[in-house]
Design an enzyme around this catalytic site. Structure first.
Site, short mmCIF file in Angstrom:
data_model
loop_
_atom_site.label_atom_id
_atom_site.label_comp_id
_atom_site.label_asym_id
_atom_site.label_seq_id
_atom_site.Cartn_x
_atom_site.Cartn_y
_atom_site.Cartn_z
N CYS A 230 0.86 -1.19 0.00
CA CYS A 230 0.00 0.00 0.00
C CYS A 230 0.89 1.24 0.00
CB CYS A 230 -0.90 0.02 1.24
SG CYS A 230 -2.24 -1.17 1.15
N ARG A 232 4.05 2.06 -2.74
CA ARG A 232 4.24 2.47 -4.13
C ARG A 232 4.48 1.25 -5.01
NH1 ARG A 232 2.15 6.19 -3.24
NH2 ARG A 232 2.57 8.38 -3.67
N GLU A 261 0.11 3.08 -13.22
CA GLU A 261 -1.27 3.35 -12.76
C GLU A 261 -1.98 4.22 -13.78
OE1 GLU A 261 -1.28 4.83 -8.74
OE2 GLU A 261 -0.36 3.02 -7.99
N HIS A 279 -5.46 2.42 -5.63
CA HIS A 279 -4.70 3.46 -4.91
C HIS A 279 -5.62 4.25 -3.96
CE1 HIS A 279 -0.86 6.10 -5.30
NE2 HIS A 279 -1.39 6.23 -4.10
#
Ligand SMILES: NC(=O)C1=CN([C@@H]2O[C@H](COP(=O)(O)OP(=O)(O)OC[C@H]3O[C@@H](n4cnc5c(N)ncnc54)[C@H](O)[C@@H]3O)[C@@H](O)[C@H]2O)C=CC1
Ligand SMILES: O=C(O)C(=O)COP(=O)(O)O
Length: 526
Positions: A230, A232, A261, A279
């Site tokens: 959680c 990068r 992403e 994210h």
């Protein structure tokens, strides 16, 4: 009017202070293409982003007016920090506002992984009743390995301990004392890798942490380990993770972040053991309000020239030290500016010496200010952010010295500048009730206020020299407000420091240089 461009969704409540400020125009444009961003940033004094906007060197170069880039969150890996620093742009983030949200999200992922909650949900709402397939494991008495025990890692460790987990933590900056206080076991990365049932990463993404969890690390993990990212995308090597799941080494993985992403249909999503969120770590109402309030406030301070605290590309200065150094700041910059204007030739070396009470403090912030003052004479667009970088880039050697001797003053700041053709040293002090003063130029004692228009004349001590200088100034309609003469020996080398009422015209300098006894005349504007 300051123009603030916001290119990612920020809490409206959080940016209220920007929307209300009379000296700020807020432009909110999200989902810009890279080309649109290059266009929009041209007129912006500040840019506010989250993780989506890629603030590349190209964007920074296009933002000719940019003074600040604000990151409403923690990670600044989407911002080219060296490019911002070399252009003198302050990058600020909001490091505290989303800690709890991200720790809670990580904990939610931990429980979801242990109990197959997303998989169980999907199966159940599809009409199945698969109680055997989703048998989980308890957290109780399991070992949680945390890589990166910063703000989020620490908050997470408290929650894990409340669930009776043993917490192993690896962080190069973790001391035994702090580990004990938090209630975790300090460990090496190898120990965390080899001994944990669950491994979670909470470091920034840097050169050192990219693929920190790689094929070799997976091979050394316990069979049936579960991993969480959680922090990068890229800290865990996604290909190595896929391989480890395929081999049965990894029983589950929870990912909130990805190397690219949005990830689209990532190959990892084909594994039923992988659970994912888009994210969402910082995506709570509370965190978004917190980070937007923090970063908007910081950006306002920067634009208004007020003190700010969370600069990513400036060393942080403790408040107590800031208070102590504040009175010296203006003088430090003026002394730097004076010294560089008084010097002749190409700048090679700046040596700053602090003595007396200043020698007892961390004076690095003052050196940075002095360097700004020095370099501003040679370069345009110098500020506190880029001054050390510009000095280094141009091969200027900067040295700071501490001298405990007081020379009759409670403190002194001496700036010695060496160029390819000579050197000069300017010494200043803050005098009680009088304010900043230059007290020495090279070896000559003087008492000069570092302000306004000054003439520094290096000459030969001869009767009539002062009178002739005065006459020439009068002929050019330049009034002398104050004058100081310094010499070591009668008839030897000497200096005159003249404080004059207006900027000195070139013709006056030329006329003075014609005088036999004058070696050098320098106009200094502070
Ligand atoms: N998923 C999300 O929405 C969010 C993700 N994040 C990510 O989480 C990261 C951590 O955030 P915070 O805890 O607030 O930052 P922090 O700066 O408080 O903690 C980071 C810790 O990592 C440690 N570290 C650095 N290099 C390391 C290495 N090579 N090995 C082990 N430890 C290392 C540091 O010493 C520090 O203690 C951020 O950098 C950001 O990328 C942060 C907020 C939300
Ligand atoms: O603060 C961080 O580092 C985060 O990753 C949060 O990202 P976001 O602001 O939600 O795009």
């Amino acid at each position: 009017m300051h123009r603030v461009l916001i290119t990612d969704p920020l809490s409206n409540h959080g940016i209220e202070q920007l929307l209300q400020a009379e000296d700020v125009e807020v432009i909110q444009k999200t989902d810009l293409t890279p080309e649109q961003l290059l266009e929009e940033v041209k007129e912006a004094d500040a840019l506010l982003v989250r993780s989506q906007t890629q603030v590349t060197a190209e964007v920074i170069a296009a933002g000719k007016r940019l003074q600040a880039i604000g990151r409403a969150g923690v990670g600044v890996d989407n911002i080219d920090i060296p490019a911002a620093t070399s252009r003198g742009i302050v990058v600020v983030n909001a490091p505290d506002g989303n800690t709890v949200s991200t720790a809670e999200h990580t904990f939610a992922m931990l429980i979801s992984l242990a109990r197959n909650i997303p998989q169980g949900y999907r199966s159940t709402v599809q009409g199945e009743w698969n109680r055997k397939q989703f048998v989980g494991v308890e957290l109780n008495k399991k070992t949680l390995g945390i890589v990166g025990l910063g703000r989020i890692g620490t908050e997470l460790s408290k929650r894990a301990r409340a669930f009776h987990m043993k917490v192993l933590a690896f962080d190069p900056y973790l001391t035994q004392e702090r580990a004990q206080k938090i209630g975790v076991t300090q460990a090496t990365l190898d120990e965390v890798i080899a001994q944990s049932d669950f491994i979670t990463v909470h470091t920034p993404l840097t050169k050192e942490t990219r693929h920190l969890i790689n094929r070799d690390a997976f091979n050394r993990m316990k069979d049936g380990v579960r991993v969480i990212n959680c922090a990068r995308g890229g800290i865990i090597d996604e290909e190595a993770l896929a391989e480890a799941i395929r081999k049965g080494k990894v029983a589950g993985a929870a990912l909130d972040v990805f190397e690219t992403e949005p990830p689209g249909h990532h190959p990892l999503f084909d594994f039923p053991q992988v659970i994912a969120t888009p994210h969402l770590g910082a995506s709570t109402r509370e965190a978004q309000e917190n980070v937007a309030i923090d970063v908007a406030g910081e950006v306002l301070h920067i634009l208004r020239g007020e003190p700010f605290k969370n600069a990513v590309n400036l060393p942080s200065i403790p408040a107590e030290l800031q208070e102590k150094l504040r009175p010296y700041q203006t003088m430090a910059e003026k002394l730097g500016s004076f010294a560089s204007q008084a010097a002749e030739g190409a700048l090679q070396e700046v040596t700053v010496s602090f003595s007396g009470e200043l020698a007892e403090w961390d004076t690095a912030p003052l050196t940075r200010i002095i360097l700004k003052g020095v370099l501003s004479h040679y370069l345009s667009d110098v500020n506190y952010v880029n001054a050390p970088h510009l000095a280094k880039e141009r091969g200027v050697k900067v040295t700071e010295q501490k001298i405990s001797k007081r020379h009759g003053f409670t403190h002194l700041i001496r700036i010695h500048i060496a160029t390819d053709t000579g050197e000069i040293a300017i010494t200043g002090a803050l005098l009680n009730g009088l304010g900043p003063r230059i007290v020495r130029i090279d070896e000559y004692s003087v008492d000069v206020e570092p302000a306004g228009h000054q003439l520094l004349i290096q000459h030969h001590d001869r009767p009539g020299a002062i009178g002739r200088v005065g006459t020439i100034l009068g002929d050019h309609d330049v009034n002398i407000a104050a004058m100081q003469v310094g010499r070591r020996d009668i008839g030897g080398r000497a200096i005159m420091m003249l404080h004059v009422d207006k900027a000195v015209p070139e013709a006056l300098l030329e006329a003075l240089e014609q005088l036999d006894e004058i070696h050098r005349v320098t106009a200094i504007d502070l």
